[in-house]
Design a protein around this motif. Sequence first.
Motif, PDB file in Angstrom:
ATOM      1  N   LYS A  70       0.852  -1.183   0.000  1.00 23.59           N
ATOM      2  CA  LYS A  70       0.000   0.000   0.000  1.00 23.59           C
ATOM      3  C   LYS A  70       0.889   1.234   0.000  1.00 23.59           C
ATOM      4  CE  LYS A  70      -4.087   1.900   2.281  1.00 23.59           C
ATOM      5  NZ  LYS A  70      -5.055   1.716   3.395  1.00 23.59           N
ATOM      6  N   GLY A  71       0.721   2.075  -0.993  1.00 21.13           N
ATOM      7  CA  GLY A  71       1.579   3.245  -1.105  1.00 21.13           C
ATOM      8  C   GLY A  71       3.032   2.824  -1.231  1.00 21.13           C
ATOM      9  N   LYS A  72       3.888   3.332  -0.374  1.00 20.55           N
ATOM     10  CA  LYS A  72       5.306   2.963  -0.385  1.00 20.55           C
ATOM     11  C   LYS A  72       5.630   1.821   0.573  1.00 20.55           C
ATOM     12  CE  LYS A  72       7.335   7.245  -2.081  1.00 20.55           C
ATOM     13  NZ  LYS A  72       8.476   8.169  -1.967  1.00 20.55           N
ATOM     14  N   SER A  73       4.623   1.286   1.233  1.00 20.56           N
ATOM     15  CA  SER A  73       4.841   0.223   2.209  1.00 20.56           C
ATOM     16  C   SER A  73       4.669  -1.153   1.587  1.00 20.56           C
ATOM     17  CB  SER A  73       3.871   0.370   3.378  1.00 20.56           C
ATOM     18  OG  SER A  73       4.119   1.557   4.101  1.00 20.56           O
ATOM     19  N   LEU A  74       5.549  -2.074   1.967  1.00 18.44           N
ATOM     20  CA  LEU A  74       5.461  -3.476   1.570  1.00 18.44           C
ATOM     21  C   LEU A  74       5.719  -4.324   2.808  1.00 18.44           C
ATOM     22  CD1 LEU A  74       5.222  -5.722  -0.553  1.00 18.44           C
ATOM     23  CD2 LEU A  74       7.690  -5.489  -0.954  1.00 18.44           C
ATOM     24  N   TRP A  75       4.720  -5.080   3.237  1.00 13.65           N
ATOM     25  CA  TRP A  75       4.833  -5.915   4.439  1.00 13.65           C
ATOM     26  C   TRP A  75       4.586  -7.355   4.026  1.00 13.65           C
ATOM     27  CZ3 TRP A  75       0.866  -6.043   9.024  1.00 13.65           C
ATOM     28  CH2 TRP A  75       1.407  -6.786  10.084  1.00 13.65           C
ATOM     29  N   GLN A  76       5.602  -8.211   4.198  1.00 16.85           N
ATOM     30  CA  GLN A  76       5.540  -9.598   3.769  1.00 16.85           C
ATOM     31  C   GLN A  76       5.645 -10.531   4.975  1.00 16.85           C
ATOM     32  OE1 GLN A  76       8.928  -9.148   1.021  1.00 16.85           O
ATOM     33  NE2 GLN A  76       7.517  -9.631  -0.661  1.00 16.85           N
ATOM     34  N   ASN A  77       4.742 -11.503   5.054  1.00 16.18           N
ATOM     35  CA  ASN A  77       4.699 -12.441   6.179  1.00 16.18           C
ATOM     36  C   ASN A  77       4.645 -13.872   5.651  1.00 16.18           C
ATOM     37  OD1 ASN A  77       4.071 -10.433   8.570  1.00 16.18           O
ATOM     38  ND2 ASN A  77       2.681  -9.875   6.902  1.00 16.18           N
ATOM     39  N   ARG A  78       5.391 -14.767   6.266  1.00 19.41           N
ATOM     40  CA  ARG A  78       5.474 -16.153   5.823  1.00 19.41           C
ATOM     41  C   ARG A  78       5.423 -17.099   7.020  1.00 19.41           C
ATOM     42  NH1 ARG A  78       5.234 -13.582   1.909  1.00 19.41           N
ATOM     43  NH2 ARG A  78       6.505 -13.563   0.009  1.00 19.41           N
ATOM     44  N   ILE A  79       4.799 -18.260   6.798  1.00 23.53           N
ATOM     45  CA  ILE A  79       4.904 -19.363   7.741  1.00 23.53           C
ATOM     46  C   ILE A  79       5.103 -20.651   6.948  1.00 23.53           C
ATOM     47  CG2 ILE A  79       2.371 -19.578   7.885  1.00 23.53           C
ATOM     48  CD1 ILE A  79       2.829 -20.666  10.756  1.00 23.53           C
ATOM     49  N   ASN A  97      11.266 -35.443   8.825  1.00 32.41           N
ATOM     50  CA  ASN A  97      11.183 -34.002   8.566  1.00 32.41           C
ATOM     51  C   ASN A  97      10.623 -33.305   9.794  1.00 32.41           C
ATOM     52  OD1 ASN A  97      11.822 -33.377   5.598  1.00 32.41           O
ATOM     53  ND2 ASN A  97      10.419 -35.111   5.413  1.00 32.41           N
ATOM     54  N   ASP A  98      11.116 -32.110  10.067  1.00 27.76           N
ATOM     55  CA  ASP A  98      10.601 -31.345  11.199  1.00 27.76           C
ATOM     56  C   ASP A  98      11.075 -29.902  11.066  1.00 27.76           C
ATOM     57  OD1 ASP A  98       9.486 -30.505  13.533  1.00 27.76           O
ATOM     58  OD2 ASP A  98      10.557 -31.886  14.842  1.00 27.76           O
ATOM     59  N   ARG A  99      10.156 -28.988  10.765  1.00 22.16           N
ATOM     60  CA  ARG A  99      10.550 -27.593  10.546  1.00 22.16           C
ATOM     61  C   ARG A  99       9.391 -26.656  10.849  1.00 22.16           C
ATOM     62  NH1 ARG A  99      13.604 -23.796   7.718  1.00 22.16           N
ATOM     63  NH2 ARG A  99      12.498 -22.412   6.281  1.00 22.16           N
ATOM     64  N   LEU A 100       9.713 -25.573  11.526  1.00 26.66           N
ATOM     65  CA  LEU A 100       8.762 -24.481  11.728  1.00 26.66           C
ATOM     66  C   LEU A 100       9.517 -23.181  11.490  1.00 26.66           C
ATOM     67  CD1 LEU A 100       6.077 -23.247  12.633  1.00 26.66           C
ATOM     68  CD2 LEU A 100       6.912 -23.361  14.995  1.00 26.66           C
ATOM     69  N   TYR A 101       9.031 -22.385  10.539  1.00 25.03           N
ATOM     70  CA  TYR A 101       9.680 -21.131  10.174  1.00 25.03           C
ATOM     71  C   TYR A 101       8.624 -20.047  10.030  1.00 25.03           C
ATOM     72  CZ  TYR A 101      12.060 -17.647   7.260  1.00 25.03           C
ATOM     73  OH  TYR A 101      12.570 -16.469   6.754  1.00 25.03           O
ATOM     74  N   ILE A 102       8.825 -18.921  10.704  1.00 28.41           N
ATOM     75  CA  ILE A 102       7.913 -17.787  10.640  1.00 28.41           C
ATOM     76  C   ILE A 102       8.748 -16.530  10.392  1.00 28.41           C
ATOM     77  CG2 ILE A 102       6.181 -16.422  11.870  1.00 28.41           C
ATOM     78  CD1 ILE A 102       5.669 -18.882  13.628  1.00 28.41           C
ATOM     79  N   SER A 103       8.318 -15.698   9.446  1.00 26.18           N
ATOM     80  CA  SER A 103       9.061 -14.474   9.171  1.00 26.18           C
ATOM     81  C   SER A 103       8.106 -13.321   8.895  1.00 26.18           C
ATOM     82  CB  SER A 103      10.007 -14.654   7.976  1.00 26.18           C
ATOM     83  OG  SER A 103       9.276 -14.752   6.766  1.00 26.18           O
ATOM     84  N   SER A 104       8.561 -12.117   9.223  1.00 25.69           N
ATOM     85  CA  SER A 104       7.817 -10.904   8.934  1.00 25.69           C
ATOM     86  C   SER A 104       8.821  -9.842   8.518  1.00 25.69           C
ATOM     87  CB  SER A 104       7.032 -10.441  10.166  1.00 25.69           C
ATOM     88  OG  SER A 104       6.231  -9.307   9.862  1.00 25.69           O
ATOM     89  N   ASN A 105       8.530  -9.163   7.398  1.00 24.91           N
ATOM     90  CA  ASN A 105       9.475  -8.195   6.852  1.00 24.91           C
ATOM     91  C   ASN A 105       8.711  -6.972   6.364  1.00 24.91           C
ATOM     92  OD1 ASN A 105      11.249  -6.807   4.941  1.00 24.91           O
ATOM     93  ND2 ASN A 105      12.595  -8.588   5.138  1.00 24.91           N
ATOM     94  N   TYR A 106       9.051  -5.815   6.908  1.00 28.15           N
ATOM     95  CA  TYR A 106       8.409  -4.570   6.499  1.00 28.15           C
ATOM     96  C   TYR A 106       9.406  -3.716   5.724  1.00 28.15           C
ATOM     97  CZ  TYR A 106       6.444   0.101   6.502  1.00 28.15           C
ATOM     98  OH  TYR A 106       5.994   1.322   6.100  1.00 28.15           O
ATOM     99  N   GLY A 107       8.968  -3.172   4.595  1.00 30.49           N
ATOM    100  CA  GLY A 107       9.837  -2.323   3.791  1.00 30.49           C
ATOM    101  C   GLY A 107       9.159  -1.032   3.387  1.00 30.49           C
TER     102      GLY A 107
END
Length: 208
Positions: A70-79, A97-107
């Motif tokens: 939105k506008g100049k903001s970019l917010w990306q979230n992953r699980i 197999n065993d993995r849990l990954y969570i990320s959040s990135n604001y630009g």
Amino acid sequence: MKKILLTMVLLAGGVLCAKASQVPGADTCWTKSGNFGLNLTQVSFSNWAAGGDNAFGFTASFNYSADMKKGKSLWQNRIEAMYGLNKTKSDGTKKTNDRLYISSNYGYSIGKAWYVSAMAELSTQFANGYNYGTNPNTKISEFMAPGYLTAGLGVKWNPKSYFTATLSAASWRGVVVRDSSLRANYGWKADEMDRVIRNEIGGDLTMV
């Protein structure tokens, strides 16, 4: 002689895509997508001269993303989550197999495809992990042992909707080991065994 080999693969794939809603007045700045997969495998042998071992296994995976632009903001979230087990008559049940990954990135945009950014990540596993080469098996990991927490400021390059590279010249990483008996395996020194988290400072490059 008879050999029965049964392999079942079940992919519950429904890719959820909640792109811009067409409802008047709805918030259209979010793009959401995800998928779930389940893989089941069974192998059975009967009077098979070459030998073999009956086995049953599964791997379940789940991925979900929610991005806001939105506008100049970019917010990306992953699980990302994955877990799998395999059981054989001779070796018993083992984790595959065993993995849990969570990320959040604001630009915040500073040019075409370039953003100044702030990021946070968590990486760990769901269940206990073992060294199967010992008798009895030796526990070497568990949920949040280790767990990796990362936070940093830097720049983000987002040339395509499906690719992002983030460089944090100065970032913090906390290595968490809840079980004190496992801390020596992950770099704890003798005088640090009472600490649940170890702090590290350095650069970080993430590409997704």
